[in-house]
Design a protein around this motif. Structure first.
Motif, short mmCIF file in Angstrom:
data_model
loop_
_atom_site.label_atom_id
_atom_site.label_comp_id
_atom_site.label_asym_id
_atom_site.label_seq_id
_atom_site.Cartn_x
_atom_site.Cartn_y
_atom_site.Cartn_z
N LEU A 9 26.01 30.84 37.03
CA LEU A 9 27.23 31.45 36.50
C LEU A 9 28.05 30.42 35.75
CD1 LEU A 9 28.53 34.33 36.79
CD2 LEU A 9 29.95 33.35 38.60
N SER A 10 28.59 30.82 34.60
CA SER A 10 29.41 29.90 33.81
C SER A 10 30.81 29.80 34.40
CB SER A 10 29.50 30.38 32.36
OG SER A 10 30.20 31.60 32.28
N LEU A 19 33.25 32.86 33.58
CA LEU A 19 32.94 34.06 34.34
C LEU A 19 33.26 33.86 35.83
CD1 LEU A 19 29.60 35.29 32.71
CD2 LEU A 19 31.92 36.20 32.42
N LEU A 55 28.43 34.62 25.67
CA LEU A 55 28.02 35.52 26.74
C LEU A 55 26.67 36.14 26.40
CD1 LEU A 55 28.85 36.91 29.42
CD2 LEU A 55 29.80 38.76 28.04
N ASP A 93 23.67 36.72 31.31
CA ASP A 93 24.94 36.47 32.00
C ASP A 93 25.60 37.78 32.42
OD1 ASP A 93 24.71 33.73 31.61
OD2 ASP A 93 25.69 33.81 29.66
#
Length: 350
Positions: free
Chosen positions: A93-94, A97, A223, A227
């Protein structure tokens, strides 16, 4: 649109996101749209204050164990699970986010859908009204505080500018609505449908402004489809864990009757889109808002679909209990064998 397998309002939101992607506000248009969004946010919280009865929010305090459990689920269990999601950063996960997931986890519960699902499930509607109202009332103070505590790296700390924006755009309109409630409360209730359209239209404007800023910063280039899939999965898992914990705690720890169990499950597992989007616009500046509000938009749709199914199951269970009670009364009053009828009832309900 009612025939679509998606909430019509969510469909409108997705349409606004598409519009912002194709025709984002820019230049003086962005400035004007931003000002309009701020006024819309103030109007939203003014309406919240005018609608919320202080008596409804604080009535029923005799159910303090139930209300405490709902608040702990909303403002303790959810944030702890959100922090656990941090283990997936940055591999799965970034950071933007993840900030959205954490923000989702500190939002208050919903009011309308929590009460509606509780009613469908034959739960304690009065307690649901008190619990959801208290959650939203506290959320004006608790959510910004938790954002400052958990999201200081993303939001830049809890500065006096953020505090001023919260007071000016959220708290002051809410207090004004509460003070004017004796004068305008009847008008607000009488024109609930029309004001509800303005309410939802204001949220759509907030989404447009947020995603316009995101598009200008290249949100869709950052994105990927993978994702988005991970985000949907995390929202579903998050909701499933909270539903499981609230159910187990209600049945085996607090031993609530089923009517109160329903309140804890539906009020304790919800997150308010109506409060979350305006708060995000106040608490987070710049293009990051688009990424941060995306999880709550997805979670909102998932919670509606899942809780609709749960409410139906509880409703069927209540019907089964009512039929069984009717058969028991019939058995006491007659000499007929009611077992075949009981089997028919079970087949019809199950």
């Amino acid at each position: 649109m009612k025939r679509l397998p998606i909430d019509p309002y969510i469909a409108l939101m997705l349409g606004v996101v598409a519009l912002a992607s194709l025709l984002p506000a820019s230049g003086q248009g962005a400035v004007a749209a931003g000002l309009a969004a701020k006024l819309a946010i103030a109007f939203l919280f003014f309406l919240y204050g005018a609608r919320l009865s202080p008596q409804a929010a604080f009535a029923g305090l005799r159910h303090w164990r139930l209300h405490t459990a709902v608040l702990l689920s909303t403002y303790a269990l959810f944030p702890l699970l959100g922090l656990a999601v941090g283990l997936l950063v940055p591999g799965v996960l970034s950071e933007p986010l993840y900030a959205g997931i954490l923000f989702l986890c500190v939002l208050p519960s919903t009011v309308q859908s929590s009460i509606a699902f509780t009613s469908i499930a034959q739960g304690n509607v009065a307690a649901a009204l008190c619990a959801a109202s208290a959650s939203n009332l506290l959320g004006i103070f608790v959510t910004p505080a938790l954002v400052a505590l958990l999201l200081h790296t993303q939001s830049g700390g809890f500065s006096f500018d953020i505090l001023f924006d919260i007071v000016l755009q959220l708290l002051a309109p809410f207090v004004a609505g509460q003070l004017l409630r004796p004068l305008i409360g009847a008008f607000v209730l009488k024109h609930k449908k029309g004001l509800g359209l303005l309410d939802r239209g204001s949220i759509l404007l907030v989404i447009y402004v947020a995603f316009s800023a995101g598009v200008a910063s290249g949100i869709w280039h950052r994105l990927a489809l993978a994702d988005l899939a991970v985000l949907v999965l995390l929202c579903a898992v998050l909701l499933g864990l909270v539903l499981a914990v609230t159910t187990l705690v209600s049945r085996y720890v607090l031993r609530f009757p089923v009517e109160d169990e329903i309140v804890l499950i539906f009020c304790g597992s919800k997150k308010s889109l109506a409060s979350g989007l305006p708060m995000a616009s106040v608490l987070f500046a710049g293009p990051q808002v688009g990424m941060i509000v995306l999880p709550i938009m997805l979670f909102h749709q998932i919670q509606l679909m899942v809780c609709a199914g749960l409410a139906r199951r509880y409703s069927l269970r209540a019907l089964t209990a009512q039929d069984a009670a009717a058969l028991a009364v019939q058995a006491d009053e007659t000499d007929f064998d009611v077992e075949p009828q009981a089997e028919q009832v079970g087949a019809r309900i199950g």
